[in-house]
Design a protein around this motif. Structure first.
Motif, PDB file in Angstrom:
ATOM      1  N   UNK A  38    -117.754  67.958  -0.289  1.00  0.00           N
ATOM      2  CA  UNK A  38    -116.465  67.279  -0.157  1.00  0.00           C
ATOM      3  C   UNK A  38    -115.527  67.507  -1.342  1.00  0.00           C
ATOM      4  N   UNK A  39    -116.002  67.388  -2.580  1.00  0.00           N
ATOM      5  CA  UNK A  39    -115.072  67.598  -3.706  1.00  0.00           C
ATOM      6  C   UNK A  39    -114.747  69.061  -3.983  1.00  0.00           C
ATOM      7  N   UNK A  40    -115.405  69.980  -3.275  1.00  0.00           N
ATOM      8  CA  UNK A  40    -115.208  71.403  -3.543  1.00  0.00           C
ATOM      9  C   UNK A  40    -114.253  72.073  -2.569  1.00  0.00           C
ATOM     10  N   UNK A  45    -109.767  71.596   2.144  1.00  0.00           N
ATOM     11  CA  UNK A  45    -109.584  71.159   3.528  1.00  0.00           C
ATOM     12  C   UNK A  45    -110.423  69.906   3.787  1.00  0.00           C
ATOM     13  N   UNK A  46    -110.253  69.327   4.962  1.00  0.00           N
ATOM     14  CA  UNK A  46    -111.036  68.143   5.309  1.00  0.00           C
ATOM     15  C   UNK A  46    -112.460  68.548   5.675  1.00  0.00           C
ATOM     16  N   UNK A  82    -114.078  62.111  -0.146  1.00  0.00           N
ATOM     17  CA  UNK A  82    -113.138  62.703   0.798  1.00  0.00           C
ATOM     18  C   UNK A  82    -113.702  63.157   2.123  1.00  0.00           C
ATOM     19  N   UNK A  83    -115.018  63.039   2.322  1.00  0.00           N
ATOM     20  CA  UNK A  83    -115.600  63.440   3.606  1.00  0.00           C
ATOM     21  C   UNK A  83    -115.302  62.394   4.672  1.00  0.00           C
ATOM     22  N   UNK A  84    -115.236  62.842   5.900  1.00  0.00           N
ATOM     23  CA  UNK A  84    -115.041  61.941   7.036  1.00  0.00           C
ATOM     24  C   UNK A  84    -116.316  61.950   7.871  1.00  0.00           C
ATOM     25  N   UNK A 113    -112.773  74.621  12.847  1.00  0.00           N
ATOM     26  CA  UNK A 113    -113.301  74.662  11.483  1.00  0.00           C
ATOM     27  C   UNK A 113    -113.375  76.086  10.969  1.00  0.00           C
ATOM     28  N   UNK A 114    -113.107  76.255   9.681  1.00  0.00           N
ATOM     29  CA  UNK A 114    -113.278  77.555   9.054  1.00  0.00           C
ATOM     30  C   UNK A 114    -114.742  77.826   8.743  1.00  0.00           C
TER      31      UNK A 114
END
Length: 210
Positions: free
Chosen positions: A13-15, A18-19, A156-158, A187-188
């Protein structure tokens, strides 16, 4: 929504700019992670795995002090043993202890008398061989999942529970998202952490999950 999924979510998440979305068809820990004994030890035959387990133990044991989030960690020590009726396993324990000591892991090769002293009331046959890891222990599996998930969300993860992955979306040989019970996700990058359901999921796309 198991330990691998929430661990990857909190690490990634911190890296990412994007979401990051983690989906789980039931609830966190609905699979094997929620039923795990959650024993933390480094006694493995493979040196790479033993080193990883040792590093993981440091992470688990210091997590609450670093984050303020509970895991239910208890440092009880972990004893791995083999009896005299299994000489090949006794030899394996000896070899594993030597390998682990070479990696700098705190571990002791113990005999039956020492094991009885370590675990009062235990019945240990003479000739048994054990590996004693005083720094080992265990965590509460569901509390660990909840705290890892909470930290992932803070970073920041959902997390979407009650959302089932039905199939991967593949275009030109590349995974581009997922078809879920709650609609489409683009998603990428996609990380599959479906545990025992991975093979069936991959077989839909002719992929080898081994």
């Amino acid at each position: 929504g198991g330990i691998m999924g929430v661990s990857i979510a909190r690490a990634c998440a911190p890296r990412t700019r994007e979401s990051l979305v983690l989906i789980e068809r039931k609830h966190l820990g609905a699979g094997s992670s929620g039923r795990s004994g959650a024993i933390l030890r480094a006694h493995y035959r493979d040196a790479v795995v033993a080193r990883m387990a040792h590093e993981s133990l440091r992470e688990y044991s210091s997590f609450e002090a670093r984050t303020g989030l509970p895991l239910g960690f208890q440092r009880t020590g972990v004893l791995t043993l083999a009896g005299p009726a299994q000489p090949e396993w006794c030899q394996r324990v000896r070899e594993n202890v030597a390998m682990m000591q070479g990696l700098g892991i705190r571990v002791e090769l113990v005999d039956a008398a020492r094991m009885r002293a370590l675990v009062p009331g235990s019945v240990i046959a003479e000739g048994s061989v054990g590996s004693w890891e005083p720094e080992g222990g265990f965590v509460d599996p569901n509390q660990t999942l909840a705290s890892f998930a909470q930290q992932a969300t803070q970073l920041g993860a959902e997390l979407r529970t009650g959302v089932e992955l039905l199939e991967l979306r593949v275009h030109a040989g590349r995974v581009t998202g997922a078809h879920t019970s709650a609609g489409e996700l683009e998603a990428e990058q996609v990380v599959v952490v479906a545990g025992p359901w991975t093979r069936a999921l991959f077989e839909k796309h002719g992929l080898d999950s081994r």
